[in-house]
Design a protein around this motif. Structure first.
Motif, mmCIF file in Angstrom:
data_model
loop_
_atom_site.group_PDB
_atom_site.id
_atom_site.type_symbol
_atom_site.label_atom_id
_atom_site.label_comp_id
_atom_site.label_asym_id
_atom_site.label_seq_id
_atom_site.Cartn_x
_atom_site.Cartn_y
_atom_site.Cartn_z
ATOM 1 N N VAL A 62 62.630 -13.165 47.974
ATOM 2 C CA VAL A 62 61.748 -12.719 47.211
ATOM 3 C C VAL A 62 60.154 -13.602 46.974
ATOM 4 N N GLN B 231 56.278 -9.441 44.294
ATOM 5 C CA GLN B 231 55.947 -9.806 42.901
ATOM 6 C C GLN B 231 54.552 -10.545 42.976
ATOM 7 N N PHE C 223 63.077 -17.918 46.660
ATOM 8 C CA PHE C 223 62.170 -17.367 46.123
ATOM 9 C C PHE C 223 60.699 -18.159 46.648
ATOM 10 N N LEU D 185 61.169 -16.519 39.187
ATOM 11 C CA LEU D 185 62.472 -16.922 39.086
ATOM 12 C C LEU D 185 62.914 -16.566 37.634
ATOM 13 N N VAL E 287 63.755 -22.516 45.751
ATOM 14 C CA VAL E 287 62.297 -21.953 45.271
ATOM 15 C C VAL E 287 61.684 -23.044 45.854
ATOM 16 N N TRP F 245 63.715 -13.079 37.270
ATOM 17 C CA TRP F 245 64.823 -12.676 37.842
ATOM 18 C C TRP F 245 66.340 -13.365 37.146
ATOM 19 N N VAL G 120 56.009 -18.798 41.180
ATOM 20 C CA VAL G 120 57.180 -18.714 41.735
ATOM 21 C C VAL G 120 58.227 -18.916 40.655
#
Ligand code: FES
Length: 342
Positions: free
Chosen positions: A271, A286, A243, A294, A213, A297, A290
């Motif tokens: 993503v 999206q 992400f 997450l 991430v 998700w 972030v």
């Protein structure tokens, strides 16, 4: 000024190690293979605190945010911002995790190229005379011309014998290291490069999927981690997820960086998210920060403890991710890998 080599002794163990001219207490300890606690090496996180028992020590950055006024009053100092002026003895609680598996060394490195990625980010490539030894996810401390103090930047490439060190760097404001790197430094110029540092490196030896991430230049260490993971035979059946967030689509350099490496392009599920609610252009990805993406998700991904997490970004992002993963999702801390920077 600090030409002499001083001896630093740890009170508890009686262990001693030399500190070379220009080295901080922290760098000298790590070069000696000592498990001195640290994260950022830049005065921000406060993890390298110690107490002086005896000897003369100079603070390089007395206002460093890593030390609260209260800790300062109790005589604490930051090892990453302190240089000895003579032999000295310290009190510190060592941290086995911080034991360097590769001891950091100094070298000179030459700027080979600077490639623009977005309006405020670029990829820098430096070359040094000896192999580039580091673990994917680690960082280097760069001494830049005209900049006081070293700056920490995470490598974006893989360790290699050619001595190539690459970094994705964001230019932040006009001051700090940004001007030196983005405006003044030219291909052929040399800088000081001290590496490797940091604990947020790729861990092998378990069968969990990997979730990375990041936002902005936080992609740098994640690229290295993912590139190594995508090539590791023992990880061939693991999912690799990234992400990645930015303010608007123009800030999102990750997809292009993944696309240029065949292994990354094939293995990494990426993503992307944009955080600017006012952005009115075309966007199919999206929206939101972030860590929120997450979170959404994870609602559908089953047990959050089934993943290893690597993240890199500004403190608000790492704080939010820690809250989400540690407090809410109860992911064991041993599965979270990040270094706190200022
Ligand atoms: Fe010294 Fe972070 S390692 S303050």
């Amino acid at each position: 000024i600090h030409m002499a080599r001083h001896l630093i002794t740890l009170e508890a163990s009686g262990q001693s190690f030399p500190c070379d001219a220009g080295d901080t207490v922290l760098r000298a300890a790590l070069r000696a293979g000592i498990a001195f606690p640290y994260e950022c090496s830049s005065g921000g996180c406060g993890s390298c605190q110690f107490e002086r028992v005896s000897g003369d020590l100079e603070e390089l950055w007395p206002q460093a945010p890593g030390l609260t006024p209260r800790a300062r009053e109790r005589g604490r100092q930051l090892a990453c911002q302190t240089v000895p002026r003579g032999d000295c003895t310290l009190r510190v609680r060592l941290k086995p995790d911080c034991q360097p598996s590769l001891r950091p060394t100094r070298r000179r490195a030459t700027l080979v190229s600077r490639t623009r990625l977005t309006a405020d980010m670029a990829e820098f490539s430096f070359r040094a005379g000896e192999p580039a030894d580091f673990l994917p996810g680690q960082y280097a401390l760069l001494d830049l011309p005209g900049v006081a103090g070293a700056r920490a930047y995470s490598m974006s490439n893989l360790p290699n014998d050619e001595g190539l060190w690459q970094f994705v760097i964001k230019q932040i404001g006009a001051g700090r290291g940004g001007m030196a790197l983005f405006e003044f430094l030219q291909p052929g110029d040399t800088i000081g490069l001290d590496a490797p540092y940091g604990m947020a490196h790729l861990r092998l030896g378990n069968d969990r999927d990997i979730v990375c991430v990041g936002g902005g230049s936080g992609i740098s260490p994640l690229l290295s981690i993912l590139a190594a993971a995508a090539r590791a035979p023992e990880l061939a059946s693991r999912r690799l997820l990234l992400f990645y967030g930015g303010r608007t689509p123009a800030d999102l350099c990750a997809p292009a960086l993944l696309a240029r490496d065949e292994a990354l392009a094939r293995r990494v599920e990426c993503v992307t998210a944009i955080s600017d609610p006012a952005y009115a252009g075309a966007w199919e990805g999206q929206r939101g920060f972030v860590h929120q993406v997450l979170q959404g998700w994870l609602e559908s991904a089953g047990d959050a403890s089934g993943y290893d997490y690597y993240f890199c970004g500004p403190p608000p992002m790492t704080d939010a991710l820690q809250r989400l993963l540690m407090l809410e999702k109860r992911v064991p801390t041993a599965q979270l890998h990040f270094d706190r920077f200022v």
